[in-house]
Write a protein that holds these residues in place. Structure first.
Motif, PDB file in Angstrom:
ATOM      1  N   SER A 105      25.564   3.589  -3.815  1.00 50.89           N
ATOM      2  CA  SER A 105      25.718   2.791  -5.041  1.00 50.89           C
ATOM      3  C   SER A 105      24.462   2.001  -5.374  1.00 50.89           C
ATOM      4  CB  SER A 105      26.907   1.831  -4.908  1.00 50.89           C
ATOM      5  OG  SER A 105      26.608   0.745  -4.035  1.00 50.89           O
ATOM      6  N   LEU A 106      23.586   1.817  -4.373  1.00 50.32           N
ATOM      7  CA  LEU A 106      22.322   1.109  -4.581  1.00 50.32           C
ATOM      8  C   LEU A 106      21.232   2.035  -5.114  1.00 50.32           C
ATOM      9  CD1 LEU A 106      22.258  -0.898  -1.219  1.00 50.32           C
ATOM     10  CD2 LEU A 106      23.134  -1.663  -3.436  1.00 50.32           C
ATOM     11  N   GLY A 107      21.549   3.321  -5.224  1.00 47.31           N
ATOM     12  CA  GLY A 107      20.549   4.284  -5.677  1.00 47.31           C
ATOM     13  C   GLY A 107      19.659   4.781  -4.566  1.00 47.31           C
ATOM     14  N   ILE A 108      20.098   4.641  -3.316  1.00 43.71           N
ATOM     15  CA  ILE A 108      19.287   5.034  -2.164  1.00 43.71           C
ATOM     16  C   ILE A 108      19.498   6.509  -1.845  1.00 43.71           C
ATOM     17  CG2 ILE A 108      18.836   4.629   0.292  1.00 43.71           C
ATOM     18  CD1 ILE A 108      17.896   2.395  -1.609  1.00 43.71           C
ATOM     19  N   ASN A 109      18.390   7.219  -1.632  1.00 45.08           N
ATOM     20  CA  ASN A 109      18.416   8.646  -1.309  1.00 45.08           C
ATOM     21  C   ASN A 109      17.985   8.890   0.130  1.00 45.08           C
ATOM     22  OD1 ASN A 109      19.172   9.531  -3.987  1.00 45.08           O
ATOM     23  ND2 ASN A 109      17.093   9.004  -4.625  1.00 45.08           N
ATOM     24  N   SER A 110      18.172  10.101   0.580  1.00 47.14           N
ATOM     25  CA  SER A 110      17.860  10.454   1.966  1.00 47.14           C
ATOM     26  C   SER A 110      16.421  10.919   2.162  1.00 47.14           C
ATOM     27  CB  SER A 110      18.807  11.554   2.449  1.00 47.14           C
ATOM     28  OG  SER A 110      20.132  11.076   2.507  1.00 47.14           O
ATOM     29  N   ASN A 134       0.806  -1.227   0.000  1.00 47.03           N
ATOM     30  CA  ASN A 134       0.000   0.000   0.000  1.00 47.03           C
ATOM     31  C   ASN A 134       0.837   1.274   0.000  1.00 47.03           C
ATOM     32  OD1 ASN A 134      -2.430  -1.424   0.036  1.00 47.03           O
ATOM     33  ND2 ASN A 134      -2.481  -1.515   2.275  1.00 47.03           N
ATOM     34  N   ASN A 135       2.136   1.146   0.303  1.00 49.65           N
ATOM     35  CA  ASN A 135       2.986   2.338   0.419  1.00 49.65           C
ATOM     36  C   ASN A 135       4.247   2.248  -0.441  1.00 49.65           C
ATOM     37  OD1 ASN A 135       1.706   3.973   2.823  1.00 49.65           O
ATOM     38  ND2 ASN A 135       1.703   1.828   3.478  1.00 49.65           N
ATOM     39  N   MET A 136       4.190   1.423  -1.463  1.00 47.23           N
ATOM     40  CA  MET A 136       5.372   1.138  -2.275  1.00 47.23           C
ATOM     41  C   MET A 136       6.027   2.395  -2.847  1.00 47.23           C
ATOM     42  SD  MET A 136       7.055  -1.584  -3.138  1.00 47.23           S
ATOM     43  CE  MET A 136       5.901  -2.946  -3.189  1.00 47.23           C
ATOM     44  N   SER A 137       5.213   3.345  -3.294  1.00 51.02           N
ATOM     45  CA  SER A 137       5.768   4.536  -3.935  1.00 51.02           C
ATOM     46  C   SER A 137       6.413   5.491  -2.932  1.00 51.02           C
ATOM     47  CB  SER A 137       4.678   5.282  -4.706  1.00 51.02           C
ATOM     48  OG  SER A 137       3.663   5.740  -3.819  1.00 51.02           O
ATOM     49  N   GLU A 138       6.182   5.257  -1.642  1.00 48.95           N
ATOM     50  CA  GLU A 138       6.681   6.162  -0.603  1.00 48.95           C
ATOM     51  C   GLU A 138       7.952   5.681   0.071  1.00 48.95           C
ATOM     52  OE1 GLU A 138       5.159   9.052  -0.242  1.00 48.95           O
ATOM     53  OE2 GLU A 138       3.718   8.434  -1.759  1.00 48.95           O
ATOM     54  N   VAL A 139       8.437   4.494  -0.313  1.00 50.23           N
ATOM     55  CA  VAL A 139       9.618   3.927   0.341  1.00 50.23           C
ATOM     56  C   VAL A 139      10.625   3.450  -0.700  1.00 50.23           C
ATOM     57  CG1 VAL A 139       8.300   3.191   2.362  1.00 50.23           C
ATOM     58  CG2 VAL A 139       8.631   1.599   0.458  1.00 50.23           C
ATOM     59  N   GLN A 140      11.823   3.124  -0.213  1.00 49.94           N
ATOM     60  CA  GLN A 140      12.870   2.533  -1.043  1.00 49.94           C
ATOM     61  C   GLN A 140      13.111   1.110  -0.546  1.00 49.94           C
ATOM     62  OE1 GLN A 140      16.001   5.925  -1.809  1.00 49.94           O
ATOM     63  NE2 GLN A 140      15.255   6.095   0.279  1.00 49.94           N
ATOM     64  N   VAL A 141      13.093   0.143  -1.454  1.00 53.06           N
ATOM     65  CA  VAL A 141      13.193  -1.267  -1.079  1.00 53.06           C
ATOM     66  C   VAL A 141      14.572  -1.816  -1.443  1.00 53.06           C
ATOM     67  CG1 VAL A 141      12.250  -3.579  -1.398  1.00 53.06           C
ATOM     68  CG2 VAL A 141      10.708  -1.592  -1.377  1.00 53.06           C
ATOM     69  N   ILE A 142      15.238  -2.378  -0.436  1.00 55.08           N
ATOM     70  CA  ILE A 142      16.529  -3.040  -0.644  1.00 55.08           C
ATOM     71  C   ILE A 142      16.370  -4.523  -0.337  1.00 55.08           C
ATOM     72  CG2 ILE A 142      18.941  -3.198   0.056  1.00 55.08           C
ATOM     73  CD1 ILE A 142      18.820  -0.311   0.969  1.00 55.08           C
ATOM     74  N   GLU A 143      16.682  -5.374  -1.292  1.00 53.73           N
ATOM     75  CA  GLU A 143      16.638  -6.826  -1.080  1.00 53.73           C
ATOM     76  C   GLU A 143      18.044  -7.292  -0.724  1.00 53.73           C
ATOM     77  OE1 GLU A 143      13.878  -9.068  -2.899  1.00 53.73           O
ATOM     78  OE2 GLU A 143      12.788  -7.450  -3.871  1.00 53.73           O
ATOM     79  N   GLY A 150      12.667 -16.661  -5.743  1.00 56.59           N
ATOM     80  CA  GLY A 150      13.301 -16.092  -6.924  1.00 56.59           C
ATOM     81  C   GLY A 150      12.593 -14.798  -7.276  1.00 56.59           C
ATOM     82  N   GLY A 151      13.228 -14.002  -8.120  1.00 54.68           N
ATOM     83  CA  GLY A 151      12.629 -12.729  -8.483  1.00 54.68           C
ATOM     84  C   GLY A 151      12.744 -11.708  -7.364  1.00 54.68           C
ATOM     85  N   HIS A 152      12.125 -10.560  -7.579  1.00 47.76           N
ATOM     86  CA  HIS A 152      12.204  -9.490  -6.581  1.00 47.76           C
ATOM     87  C   HIS A 152      11.015  -8.553  -6.716  1.00 47.76           C
ATOM     88  CE1 HIS A 152      14.341  -8.090 -10.223  1.00 47.76           C
ATOM     89  NE2 HIS A 152      13.796  -6.918  -9.952  1.00 47.76           N
ATOM     90  N   ILE A 153      10.839  -7.716  -5.729  1.00 47.62           N
ATOM     91  CA  ILE A 153       9.789  -6.713  -5.741  1.00 47.62           C
ATOM     92  C   ILE A 153      10.158  -5.631  -6.749  1.00 47.62           C
ATOM     93  CG2 ILE A 153       8.604  -4.970  -4.347  1.00 47.62           C
ATOM     94  CD1 ILE A 153       9.150  -6.798  -1.908  1.00 47.62           C
ATOM     95  N   ALA A 154       9.190  -5.221  -7.542  1.00 46.27           N
ATOM     96  CA  ALA A 154       9.454  -4.228  -8.588  1.00 46.27           C
ATOM     97  C   ALA A 154      10.053  -2.951  -8.008  1.00 46.27           C
ATOM     98  CB  ALA A 154       8.150  -3.906  -9.327  1.00 46.27           C
ATOM     99  N   ASN A 155      11.047  -2.433  -8.714  1.00 46.47           N
ATOM    100  CA  ASN A 155      11.730  -1.188  -8.363  1.00 46.47           C
ATOM    101  C   ASN A 155      12.615  -1.298  -7.123  1.00 46.47           C
ATOM    102  OD1 ASN A 155      12.247   1.463  -9.322  1.00 46.47           O
ATOM    103  ND2 ASN A 155      11.052   2.312  -7.636  1.00 46.47           N
ATOM    104  N   SER A 156      12.844  -2.531  -6.669  1.00 46.26           N
ATOM    105  CA  SER A 156      13.768  -2.717  -5.540  1.00 46.26           C
ATOM    106  C   SER A 156      15.197  -2.704  -6.066  1.00 46.26           C
ATOM    107  CB  SER A 156      13.488  -4.044  -4.824  1.00 46.26           C
ATOM    108  OG  SER A 156      13.821  -5.147  -5.670  1.00 46.26           O
ATOM    109  N   THR A 157      16.146  -2.700  -5.144  1.00 44.57           N
ATOM    110  CA  THR A 157      17.555  -2.772  -5.514  1.00 44.57           C
ATOM    111  C   THR A 157      18.206  -3.903  -4.727  1.00 44.57           C
ATOM    112  OG1 THR A 157      19.586  -1.463  -5.767  1.00 44.57           O
ATOM    113  CG2 THR A 157      18.334  -1.129  -3.756  1.00 44.57           C
TER     114      THR A 157
END
Length: 325
Positions: free
Chosen positions: A115-120, A36-45, A74-81
């Motif tokens: 390097s993972l593309g994570i912002n503050s 429900n909040n995917m667009s509001e967070v950054q996901v790191i696998e 297998g696979g990952h959540i879309a837009n994760s890093t």
């Protein structure tokens, strides 16, 4: 005048953006909350099996019930890093000696996260594989590292990727590289890291309490990991085995409620209150003990012994255990 108005407008936009930024519900988030909040967070696998990130998951079908169940993640959540867990711990010089398995220096950790593309500007959700406590501890070790370097807007996905897939949620095997991020380490909380001397003092005095986060055979001295030079545990420590820290459900592992952890700690001779130092073989499994005690039970006077028994025995310090034949 126009320049001043333009600057004021930028400040107002920034303040509005901060006010609208989502707040994590706690150190653990559910799959429902994340979806429900995917667009509001950054996901790191966080994984060691890097190939699984771009590999399709494997499912099988129960012949009796006809129900589909997860066999291999297998696979990952879309837009994760993807974060290679091997980069979360590094070799560092300590008193002129090369010591493995330690938290990176502040600047190095900052560079890794960027390097993972994570912002503050957005909270971070860490996703483990979620099928074994050892892989969950990879995310928890990463969580602890973020905490050491001042990041409080970080959480772990309950059930991990295994839970996500078992619930039939969408995944992808496409690779989507990201530009370098601007995440900055906000602090260096050395109070979260225990030294060998602190552990030695605790072993003698009983305070802080020592939490051994390994399996019983290793705690008792019947078996050991290659990185640990001798058998047994630090005198005075109490065990909290990793297999106790989560409950299995539909092929994934989920955290218990606080009251269950309180009872588990008491049953193992550990207090849920008061200063605590968690350790294991190399500082990996100890992340689970630290996370449960500090973040889920709420005992903020908990430290992690970085390097753990690898460093302890490398320094020639003693362990105790049962007699061996």
């Amino acid at each position: 005048m126009k320049k001043i108005q333009w600057l004021l407008a930028l400040v107002l936009i920034s303040l509005v953006s901060l006010a609208q930024a989502i707040t994590l519900p706690g150190p653990v988030v559910s799959a429902d909350w994340l979806a429900n909040n995917m667009s509001e967070v950054q996901v790191i696998e966080v994984r060691t099996d890097l190939a699984s990130y771009l590999r399709s998951p494997e499912f099988d079908t129960d012949k009796k019930t006809g129900k589909k169940f997860l066999v291999e993640v297998g696979g990952h959540i879309a837009n994760s890093t993807l974060l290679d867990f091997k980069k979360v711990r590094v070799e560092r010089l300590v008193d002129g000696k090369k010591i493995k398995h330690l938290i990176p220096e502040k600047a190095d950790f900052e560079k890794l996260v960027q390097s993972l593309g994570i912002n503050s500007d957005k909270p971070i959700v860490l996703v483990p594989i979620g099928q074994d406590m050892s892989d969950i501890d990879e995310a928890l070790r990463t969580y602890w590292s973020f905490k050491v370097y001042g990041e409080d807007q970080v959480a772990v996905l309950d059930g991990g990727m295994a839970g996500w897939l078992s619930e039939g949620r969408e995944f992808t095997i496409a690779n989507s590289p990201k530009a370098t991020g601007n995440w900055i380490a906000k602090a260096e909380r050395k109070e979260l890291i225990a030294s060998s001397n602190e552990v030695a003092a605790a072993s003698k005095s009983g305070k802080p309490q020592l939490l051994d986060a390994r399996q019983p055979a290793q705690y008792l001295g019947l078996a050991k990991r290659p990185d640990v030079l001798t058998f047994g545990h630090i005198a005075g420590s109490k065990e909290l085995a990793p297999e106790l820290l989560a409950r299995p459900s539909n092929g994934a592992l989920y955290f218990w409620q606080k009251k269950t952890y309180d009872a588990l700690l008491a049953a193992n001779g550990l207090s849920s209150k008061g200063p605590t130092i968690a350790y294991c073989n190399t500082g990996h499994l100890a992340s689970g003990g630290w996370f449960v005690m500090s973040e889920l039970v709420g005992n903020k006077s908990t430290k992690l012994y970085d390097g753990s028994l690898y460093l302890w025995t490398l320094e020639g310090r003693p362990l105790v255990g049962v007699p061996l034949n």
